[in-house]
Design an enzyme around this catalytic site. Sequence first.
Site, PDB file in Angstrom:
ATOM      1  N   CYS A 231     -36.985  22.246  30.734  1.00 55.90           N
ATOM      2  CA  CYS A 231     -36.255  22.983  29.690  1.00 55.90           C
ATOM      3  C   CYS A 231     -34.955  23.579  30.197  1.00 55.90           C
ATOM      4  O   CYS A 231     -33.895  23.390  29.603  1.00 55.90           O
ATOM      5  CB  CYS A 231     -37.151  24.050  29.067  1.00 55.90           C
ATOM      6  SG  CYS A 231     -37.650  25.407  30.150  1.00 55.90           S
ATOM      7  N   HIS A 285     -39.461  29.636  28.601  1.00 57.63           N
ATOM      8  CA  HIS A 285     -38.941  28.439  27.951  1.00 57.63           C
ATOM      9  C   HIS A 285     -37.592  28.748  27.311  1.00 57.63           C
ATOM     10  O   HIS A 285     -37.338  29.872  26.858  1.00 57.63           O
ATOM     11  CB  HIS A 285     -39.914  27.933  26.884  1.00 57.63           C
ATOM     12  CG  HIS A 285     -39.530  26.617  26.297  1.00 57.63           C
ATOM     13  ND1 HIS A 285     -39.407  25.463  27.042  1.00 57.63           N
ATOM     14  CD2 HIS A 285     -39.222  26.257  25.011  1.00 57.63           C
ATOM     15  CE1 HIS A 285     -39.051  24.466  26.265  1.00 57.63           C
ATOM     16  NE2 HIS A 285     -38.928  24.917  25.024  1.00 57.63           N
ATOM     17  N   ASN A 297     -34.843  20.819  22.719  1.00 54.25           N
ATOM     18  CA  ASN A 297     -35.479  21.347  23.924  1.00 54.25           C
ATOM     19  C   ASN A 297     -36.302  20.280  24.619  1.00 54.25           C
ATOM     20  O   ASN A 297     -36.692  19.277  24.017  1.00 54.25           O
ATOM     21  CB  ASN A 297     -36.334  22.570  23.596  1.00 54.25           C
ATOM     22  CG  ASN A 297     -37.613  22.237  22.856  1.00 54.25           C
ATOM     23  OD1 ASN A 297     -38.696  22.692  23.225  1.00 54.25           O
ATOM     24  ND2 ASN A 297     -37.532  21.461  21.779  1.00 54.25           N
TER      25      ASN A 297
END
Length: 336
Positions: A231, A285, A297
């Site tokens: 990520c 994240h 993402n």
Amino acid sequence: MRKAWLVAAVGVGGSMSFIALLVVGTYVAAGSSAGGAAQGSVGLAKGAVPASYQPLVQKWGNLCKAINPALLAAQLYQESGFNPNAKSPAAAQGIAQFIPGTWATHGVDGDGDGDRDVWDPKDAIPSAASYDCKLAGYVKDAPGNPTKNMLAAYNAGAYAVIKYGGVPPYRETQNYVKTITNLEKSFARPTSRVQPSQQSAGAIYYAQKKLGTPYLWGGNGTPEQGGRFDCSGLTLAAYRSVDIDLPRVANDQYNAGPHPKRDELLPGDLVFFSDDLTNSRAIRHVGIYVGGGYMINAPRAGAVIRFDPIDTPDYFGATRVTEDGANAVPSKPSAA
């Protein structure tokens, strides 16, 4: 502004046309904005300081006019990353990274328990604020900005500030002052709309070209890794494509600029997720917002880079990346 970014984005195929429109909207917003980041705010941004330290930083950050809570938070983050057990090769200790000699002179019993413990944030955070204010007092008659003079005295000593009539012409000192004042903006709660980033369209364009790429833990998109990302590797590469260098991990990327509210999000903002909504250091994240409640993402092992909704229970907040903000974030905690 690299107009090629816009042209390339608009040239994307039909299945991605809504992204192209978002990119155009980002440029329009950036070009028409007459405002800027809030100045002089002393409120702390959501979760920017771990919850266990936030009351201390808010209280002691108002100890004198030369400091504020966001500035104090920026110093603690720069020094230790809010790690109360940090110790440097130069023997600097604790969350505020006092060296023993400075602590012996300037450490205070912040919690009134009868001792001065450099490893206890209840003593070390008040001591950092107290030391800042003492330095501000030493250089109060120097010309220029009192806060910048205080920061320069912290780095180079009060005598140098007095001698040169302000921030001295030392590269290290000038960089320190610039770093902390830029980081301050990422810890302050904005009081007005945050200025859009002109680089955001290019970052989105980069990320959308990676849609469908398999996830790789620790992936930076190198040929050796098959062009795969995790990520924060994706967000780093996306902004690097527009000449902004973000730190590697998501919880540091959160400090690369000011923090727009959910209803103020624009395409290109970084959006963050955590199981602890009171502590940015627990962020796990990050994605790139594209509008309409969605982000691009790299979600997890076994998945591919894709669109996902951002309105989930673990949504933490957002950062509008700025070049100065990204440059100010330390690659690792430093000691002073």
